[in-house]
Design an enzyme around this catalytic site. Structure first.
Site, short mmCIF file in Angstrom:
data_model
loop_
_atom_site.label_atom_id
_atom_site.label_comp_id
_atom_site.label_asym_id
_atom_site.label_seq_id
_atom_site.Cartn_x
_atom_site.Cartn_y
_atom_site.Cartn_z
N PHE A 310 0.85 -1.16 -0.03
CA PHE A 310 0.04 -0.10 0.02
C PHE A 310 1.03 1.27 0.09
CE2 PHE A 310 -2.47 -3.31 2.02
CZ PHE A 310 -3.82 -3.22 1.42
N ASP A 311 0.48 2.20 -0.82
CA ASP A 311 1.06 3.58 -0.64
C ASP A 311 0.26 4.29 0.53
OD1 ASP A 311 2.31 6.16 -1.55
OD2 ASP A 311 0.32 6.63 -2.18
N LYS A 312 0.93 5.14 1.07
CA LYS A 312 0.18 5.59 2.12
C LYS A 312 -0.79 6.81 1.89
CE LYS A 312 2.28 8.82 4.94
NZ LYS A 312 1.25 9.93 5.17
#
Length: 627
Positions: A310-312
């Site tokens: 996941f990207d934040k």
């Protein structure tokens, strides 16, 4: 004549001649002019044989060989062996099976077709004070458009009026209308659920959100999964096996009708379409929740994923300036502080200025126009609002190194090492309020990650541009196996490759800088609610609602769809095998075999259609997951 109408005509001819022959054999209809049952049933079978020969030759010329050859052999053999009743029953089963295929595929594609059918076609453009209706393809960027009540937003555009009430259910699956405010970009394809409003076009029709959705739908309807192609090849084994078993039964019993019965029961008319129907059903079901998948191969790949990256910002978090805390000096009226700050911020295009203005409008505050405004880029701005001197900006901009008032010193220390933005409001020379903004976790982030673990994701990785300490604090409450801080686009790609070396990977992101990583992963999932075109084009799955939980929904749908497709193919072929054995042993006549095979085909198609639904899967439960 369309292909569907032609198929219906063949099925009707087979059914009519079958019924007429039965009436003649029962003596209820006279055999006019030598019209015997043999002649009638043969007349109903031959057209189907001719069409089948043409279809088989056409498929062979493009490199495809189908098991429809079994149907051709069984009908021809039945006529040659003097079993016209069996032949016409097989003809009816085959032609009726094609109609069953049409129904099943149409049922599975219904939601996808609904998306295509509601594409915006016209727009109301205002030029030189005149309103004209034009084709949506003629809309240019910066055109002012009027969207009337009940109409679709024709292209992506910035809302010019103070607010608009919108039905976004077709895109996001959310059943309740939402309110958008001036300056927000509205996506094409959503419905005006309130009064007419004006927008400024920010994209042409072919570049707008809905055009991208249509391209995804077309890709979903044409792409074939590796499992589907495998099912075709697996079903093809029936042809030599059926001929071998039929020949053995004839040799062993000396009865050619046993061989015919074997061939009839082996005719898998719509059997090999069970897998495609299941996959299209899964794609269609996902579309109802605002999840678009680029073809059935995406479902198969997604079902095999075991690592989620996941990207934040904008993925696990809301990706914008969210108000975390508001503090006020003793004796200051809260609404007045918001009104003064937001009135001044109206003239700024900073992301926090937009957030302050939006929050003030949600409080129904009237925002007067400021005077004598002066902005210091990246620091703050000052001006006059209703005769009062107002300054809004950073601590250094307002205090110039002086100490903070005691009422806000404690919070300044509390947020010292956090990734937040503190906005100070000064009125007539005194600090009156402090607004703290940050990028907060989505409300459904923890729930989504837990659900993915339950569904089979064994490893979860977070990628963020934050420094290590801030990233660790933010992710402490999440079930993550690895956190990579200060991640550049190149770093994200390298992390995806490292994880791919271990097991299939799903990468979830929303920004342009995520596009390379999305393209590298086994399955790329783009959070497309905010129009990140590059990431959406690079992704295999696009999430239209501005929520994270649909990622878990998509993963669950992929798992169940693949399982149903596998069940349908294996069960159908196994039942066909049992029927062939029973026919070879003399327990089934050719007519009984044809009826049995149609029952098998109907059962596996209905099972494949289960991919459209899941127990307890309703819009209500999906809506609850958003809170």
């Amino acid at each position: 004549m369309s292909e569907t109408i032609f198929r219906r005509a063949l099925a009707f001819l087979a059914f009519a001649t079958l019924c007429l022959g039965l009436l003649i054999s029962a003596g209820w209809v006279p055999a006019w002019g030598g019209m015997t049952t043999t002649v009638v049933w043969t007349a109903g079978t031959v057209p189907v044989i001719v069409v089948l020969v043409v279809s088989i030759v056409r498929d062979f010329l493009i490199g495809r060989v189908g098991v429809d050859a079994i149907a051709l052999v069984s009908m021809t053999a039945a006529l040659l062996l003097g079993e016209p009743l069996a032949a016409v029953v097989v003809a009816l089963m085959y032609s009726g099976g094609t109609l069953l295929e049409d129904f099943a595929r149409g049922r599975a594609e219904r939601d996808l077709r609904a998306l295509q059918d509601r594409s915006p076609r016209t727009a109301h453009r205002r030029r030189n004070g005149q309103l004209e209706t034009v084709q949506v393809a003629k809309v240019e960027i910066d055109d002012e458009l009027i969207v009337q009540a009940g109409e679709l937003v024709p292209v992506d555009g910035e809302l010019l009026d103070p607010e608009a009430r919108l039905d976004e259910s077709a895109l996001t699956g959310e059943p309740l209308p939402v309110t958008r405010h001036a300056g927000q970009v509205l996506r094409s394809g959503i419905v005006n659920a309130g009064d007419a409003f004006a927008i400024r076009a920010t994209a042409r029709a072919e570049q707008s959100t809905y055009a991208g959705i249509i391209r995804l739908v077309e890709a979903a309807q044409t792409a074939r999964a590796p499992f589907t192609r495998m099912a075709d090849r697996f079903a093809l084994l029936l042809l030599p096996v059926a001929l071998l078993v039929a020949g053995a039964a004839w040799w062993w019993s000396g009865d050619p009708l046993r061989a015919l019965a074997v061939l009839v029961v082996a005719t898998p008319c719509p059997l090999i379409l069970a897998a495609p129907v299941a996959f299209i059903g899964g794609i269609s079901r996902a579309a109802r929740f605002g999840v678009l998948m680029k073809g059935s191969q995406t479902i198969e790949a997604l079902a095999k994923v075991r690592t989620a990256i996941f990207d934040k910002t904008g993925t696990l978090t809301l990706g914008g300036a969210e108000l975390l805390e508001a503090e006020y000096a003793p004796g200051v009226d809260e609404d007045e502080a918001w009104m003064l700050a937001a009135s001044l911020e109206q003239v700024s295009n900073h992301v926090v200025a937009g957030a302050i203005t939006h929050l003030a409008r949600t409080k129904n505050l009237v925002l007067p126009t400021p005077d004598n405004v002066s902005e210091t880029r990246g620091a703050g701005l000052s001006g006059m609002v209703t005769g009062r001197r107002v300054r809004v900006g950073s601590r250094d901009y307002l205090l110039n190194g002086n100490s903070l008032p005691g009422w806000c010193a404690a919070s300044e220390e509390r947020y010292r090492d956090e990734a937040v933005l503190r906005v100070y409001v000064e009125v007539d020379g005194k600090v009156s309020a402090v607004f703290t903004f940050g990028d907060a976790l989505r409300p459904d982030t923890a729930q989504t990650l837990r659900r993915l673990h339950e569904l089979g994701i064994s490893r979860m990785v977070l990628l963020t541009g934050d420094v290590a300490d801030a990233a660790t604090r933010m992710s402490a409450a999440l079930p993550l196996d690895r956190v990579v801080a200060q991640a550049s686009p190149e770093t994200k790609v390298n992390v995806v490759r490292e994880e791919l070396a271990q097991q299939p990977v799903m990468m979830v992101g929303d920004g342009i800088n995520d596009a390379p990583a999305l393209a590298t992963a086994t399955v790329g999932v783009a959070m497309g609610a905010r129009g990140a075109t590059a990431s959406s084009q690079a992704a295999d799955v696009v999430i239209l609602p501005d929520r994270l939980y649909p990622v878990a929904e998509a993963f669950g749908i992929a798992h169940r769809t693949l399982r149903i497709a596998l069940q349908s193919v294996i069960a159908g072929l196994a039942l066909s095998g049992l029927g062939m054995a029973a026919a070879a042993a003399g327990y089934l006549t050719p007519v009984q075999g044809a009826l049995m095979q149609e029952g098998i085909d109907l059962a596996v198609i209905l099972n494949a259609l289960r991919a459209l639904r899941a127990p307890g899967d309703t819009r209500k439960t999906d809506a609850l997951a958003s809170h």
